[in-house]
Motif scaffolding. Structure first.
Motif, short mmCIF file in Angstrom:
data_model
loop_
_atom_site.label_atom_id
_atom_site.label_comp_id
_atom_site.label_asym_id
_atom_site.label_seq_id
_atom_site.Cartn_x
_atom_site.Cartn_y
_atom_site.Cartn_z
N GLY B 319 0.82 -1.21 0.00
CA GLY B 319 0.00 0.00 0.00
C GLY B 319 0.86 1.26 0.00
N VAL B 320 1.87 1.30 0.86
CA VAL B 320 2.74 2.47 0.95
C VAL B 320 3.47 2.68 -0.37
CG1 VAL B 320 4.84 3.35 2.03
CG2 VAL B 320 3.04 2.36 3.44
N LEU B 321 3.98 1.59 -0.93
CA LEU B 321 4.73 1.70 -2.18
C LEU B 321 3.85 2.26 -3.29
CD1 LEU B 321 7.48 1.01 -3.43
CD2 LEU B 321 6.55 -1.19 -4.08
N GLN B 322 2.65 1.71 -3.41
CA GLN B 322 1.77 2.14 -4.49
C GLN B 322 1.33 3.59 -4.30
OE1 GLN B 322 -1.05 -1.06 -4.57
NE2 GLN B 322 -0.20 -1.86 -6.49
N SER B 323 0.95 3.94 -3.07
CA SER B 323 0.52 5.33 -2.83
C SER B 323 1.66 6.29 -3.06
CB SER B 323 0.01 5.51 -1.40
OG SER B 323 -0.84 4.49 -1.06
#
Lengths: 531, 356
Positions: B319-323
């Motif tokens: 999630g962090v990577l994509q956001s």
């Protein structure tokens, strides 16, 4: 074996080399030693393998034959001692160096690729090729050369190896070893998986190989084969050589004595003359894939030992009783409820079963506690939740009772073999089992833990539980059991009653019947004796 | 979380040895990859390796978060964006914890994207025709449980591996979802309450976060403290040993797949509620992230086993990577590529080695 005899046999190569009259033997072992952890597998072995001779190697399971041959094949590095090849010391660091030195090992397992052709199997790993493309013609040509040497010249090299008969497959593995042009072939129980009537086909091939200058080591439990084939026989027991016998002096009885256990060992267990309680196991004319018509009974308070060579069907019989394997026909009653149809049913009805080798029983990565409680988890849980408190106290008591060393929270695989086995026994103690089926309960376990497990088994019987245990070691059977059956080729060949003795058991294992002693080889006699 | 490393550190030398070729291993009949360091680490390199094995993935996570924050301090490290990260990661968390159960039982499930799509169609269709939210969602969850029961039953028959069985089922569920959506039409959701299932907030936190947290905690407790969870882990550890101990294998396997089916249904409901529609592309995008999250999770805190905590961390990592990449304006495919590379690096750095 007297000291004189040993000394006279030890002359051999060293003297021959000294006076220069004879060439040195192909291989000479000098004081080879090897221990695994605390278990000494090979304990100062010295003998030699002359050129162009067949050396028969005999000994019970665990006598050290396999370890010694694995050392010679470069699979295992010895702890001490020397291996001389043509009189010069060699260090066989890995299987490749051994192969380069001219030593080829033919393991008991066939290791063939069934879907590949005979020719491809023969030259697997050394296909003749041009630019990465296999040259089919040259492959078949080289394969044919090898096939001629094992009398398979009439075979089509394009047939898939899986379509061959067992003895043809065995010859194929020998031919595959010959592809490396070895001076010495080690054959580990080449006949063990073959139907008895086809073993004949092996002998002329092996004799011809010896005549053409190859040396062979032939490992087998079938003493008749050893006697027919060998130029000399080396017998091992407990990691030591117990005898070296030249061809003319080889007798079956002599070999039995050499491989057999500690002579004169007598069991102390006695069976109360009258059997009490309801029969725990009653088998009548049981048939399976190896088992052929076995009948026997086990009563509460008895420890029945099953012995016999590997592949005799001991383990299969235990699996049938434990509900792991179904039998073809016959009748079986376990704890008064007919046969067990599944391990689950067996467990519910109070059967404890521990397999040979702990591998199939261990929950690796899970804790000692989790391993101990898995079979009786419902008594340590409420409403579907496990009770850590109940588990801890039960396992704590178990650890004390069985003197299990180790933290109950540590993963089971970090325990020593003996402690692992105690945990597995504890797993079934928590279920309150009344019939114990133990397959080789102390194999690969140190002496101390072994004694403890033996005491535990006797304790079960004293408390009125029924125990059936299989062991390849007659000594173990004698020191623990109240009763023993010898299984040869899937049938009970002899029954011994207390007080048990080692020699008749060993004799019955190897020869199929006793050589005298207190063995009731005749089944009708035995049936007459049963209450 | 397992404390394997600590235990090896303090255990007796005999236990730590466990090398292949010892007499004990030979009688075991199988060669296991040695899972432990041969000796208690004393050199600086060994201590460092041990430390990185335990905390490496978490440190990597923190570095990534710090890097994004440094580049866009105005946007990234804010409560709003953190909330949206967790909100977006919720379906992945739900699927990943379900997958954790199946993988713990030693099986694979590749049918959950199809099952989630099927549940989505059923729920959205029912919501459209009934203009309701509760009954459709309940029906959807039941459908999810049934897909799990069927998958589990087929796997428990032991005629074929779960890998191929669930691939086949995935095709069936996908086909069914297309047929129910008239050949793959997008179906909008109109019911306000249904839309609120994902968009609603309590105490400033989106509902989706509560769903994910509740499921993760429930499954963590199940694997740790229930008889069923113990049996699931036992089967995953050694099916033969578990069977010989008298455990009902079929029920346990069916149970594991049923849990996965329920999680797939929950993910389907969350996704359709948030998107406000069912779209035929829904299933496809669900496949990779949960697997990445669960396998990534095996390296968190040096667990080396599939575990709920690790799976949640893995899902948040994705999630962090994509956001972060979104905020930087990078394309979606770049994120997928980076996720793949990260997982491969994590797996290759792991200490366990498969035997040939």
């Amino acid at each position: 074996m007297s000291g004189n005899e040993l000394a006279s046999e030890r002359r051999g190569s060293a003297d021959a080399e000294a006076d220069g009259s004879a060439p040195p033997p192909l291989v000479e072992f000098v004081d080879i030693r090897k221990a695994f952890a605390s278990v000494v597998a090979v304990d100062g072995v010295s003998f030699d393998i002359p050129c162009g001779q067949i050396v028969g190697l005999v000994g019970a399971n665990g006598a050290g034959k396999s370890t010694l041959m694995n050392i010679l094949a470069g699979v295992i590095t010895p702890d001490g001692g020397q291996i001389l090849l043509h009189g010069r010391e060699v260090h066989l660091r890995n299987p490749r160096t051994a192969l380069h030195a001219g030593i080829a090992f033919v393991p008991q397992e066939l290791n063939l690729v069934p879907d590949m052709s005979v020719a491809e199997n023969l030259l697997l790993g050394q296909f003749p090729s041009r630019a990465g493309v296999v040259r089919g013609g040259s492959l078949r040509e080289r394969a044919r050369e090898l096939m001629v040497r094992v009398s398979l010249e009439k075979m089509d090299p394009n047939r898939p190896a899986g379509a061959l008969s067992p003895v043809e497959q065995r010859l194929l593995t020998i031919a595959r070893a010959l592809a490396h042009d070895p001076q010495l072939l080690i054959l580990d129980e080449p006949s063990a998986t073959l139907p008895a009537d086809t073993v004949e086909h092996l002998f002329p091939v092996l004799t011809a190989l010896a005549n053409s200058g190859h040396s062979l080591v032939y490992i087998s439990h079938r003493l008749q084969e050893i006697k027919r084939l060998s130029d000399r026989v080396v017998a091992m027991r407990d990691g030591r050589v117990t005898g070296r016998v030249e061809r003319d002096a080889v007798t079956i009885e002599g070999m039995v004595e050499l491989v057999g256990g500690q002579p004169g060992r007598r069991g102390t267990s006695t069976l109360s003359s009258r059997r009490k309680g309801k029969v725990a196991v009653a088998a009548r004319d049981l048939h399976g894939s190896r088992i052929r018509g076995v009948s026997f009974e086990v009563y509460p308070g008895e420890i029945v030992g099953l012995t016999g060579l590997q592949g005799s069907g001991r383990s299969e019989l235990l699996r049938m009783i434990a509900g792991v394997q179904h039998y073809a026909h016959g009748s079986l009653d376990v704890l008064g409820g007919g046969p067990c149809r599944s391990p689950r049913e067996a467990a519910r009805r109070g059967v404890a079963y521990i397999t040979e080798g702990r591998g199939p029983m261990l929950l690796r990565g899970m804790s000692v506690t989790e391993n101990a409680t898995v079979a009786a988890l419902h008594s340590f849980s409420g409403r579907g939740f496990t009770s850590g408190r109940k588990e801890r106290s039960a396992v704590g008591r178990l650890a004390q009772q069985l003197s299990i060393k180790g933290d109950p929270n540590q993963p089971i695989q970090t325990l020593s073999g003996g402690n692992q086995q105690k945990v597995l026994i504890g797993r079934w103690m928590l279920t309150g089992a009344s019939l114990w089926i133990l397959d080789e309960p102390t194999a690969g376990i140190d002496v101390h833990a072994r004694e403890e497990i033996h005491r535990l088994i006797r304790d079960f019987a004293d408390r009125g539980l029924a125990v059936i245990m299989a062991s390849a070691e007659p000594e173990e059977i004698v020191s623990v059991c109240t009763h023993a059956f010898v299984i040869v080729e899937g049938a009970i060949s002899a029954e011994c009653t207390a007080p048990l003795a080692v020699e008749p058991l060993v004799a019955a294992c190897y020869v199929g019947h006793d050589l005298g002693g207190q063995v009731d080889a005749d089944r009708s006699l035995r049936d007459g004796m049963a209450p | 979380m397992s404390d394997l490393e600590n235990i090896v550190g303090i255990s007796e030398p005999r236990a730590a040895k466990g090398s292949a070729g010892s007499g004990e291993q030979a009688t075991g009949g199988q060669i296991e990859p040695t899972r432990f360091h041969a000796t208690v680490p004393t050199s600086r390199g060994a201590v460092l390796r041990r430390f990185l094995g335990r905390y490496g993935t978490l440190i990597g996570f923190a570095i990534m978060f710090g890097a994004f924050s440094a580049v866009r301090p105005d946007v990234f490290p804010t409560w709003v964006s953190i909330r949206s990260i967790i909100d977006l990661a919720a379906p992945v968390i739900v699927l990943a914890v379900g997958l954790t159960v199946v993988l713990n039982a030693g099986e694979f499930d590749l049918a959950f994207p199809g099952a989630a799509a099927l549940v989505s169609v059923v729920t959205v269709q029912a919501s459209a025709s009934l203009n309701q939210w509760a009954v459709p969602i309940l029906v959807g969850l039941v459908v999810g449980v049934v897909t799990g029961l069927i998958g589990g039953a087929l796997v428990a028959m032991r005629r074929a591996g779960s890998f191929i069985v669930t691939i086949a089922l995935s095709a069936v569920w996908t086909a069914l979802s297309f047929s129910l959506s008239h050949g793959g039409l997008t179906i909008p959701v109109h019911n306000e309450t249904y839309l609120n299932v994902a968009f609603g907030r309590a105490l400033g936190i989106p509902f989706t976060v509560y769903y994910a947290a509740a499921l993760a905690l429930a499954i963590y407790a199940m694997l740790r403290w229930t008889v069923f969870g113990r049996y699931v882990r036992a089967i995953g550890s050694n099916p033969t040993a578990t069977r010989l101990s008298g455990v009902n294998m079929s029920i346990t396997r069916v149970g594991a797949f049923t849990v996965m089916g329920f999680c797939a249904a929950a993910a389907g409901v969350i996704i359709t509620s948030r998107a406000g529609q069912y779209s035929p592309q829904l299933g496809g995008g669900l496949f990779i992230p949960p697997f990445v999250a669960v396998f990534f999770g095996t390296s968190v805190l040096g667990a080396r086993t599939f575990n709920v905590f690790g799976s949640v961390v893995g899902a948040l990592f994705i999630g962090v990577l994509q956001s972060g990449l979104n905020i930087l304006g990078a394309s979606g495919w770049l994120g997928d590529g980076i996720i793949g590379v990260t997982l491969i690096v994590t797996l290759m750095l792991g200490t366990g080695r498969k035997a040939d």
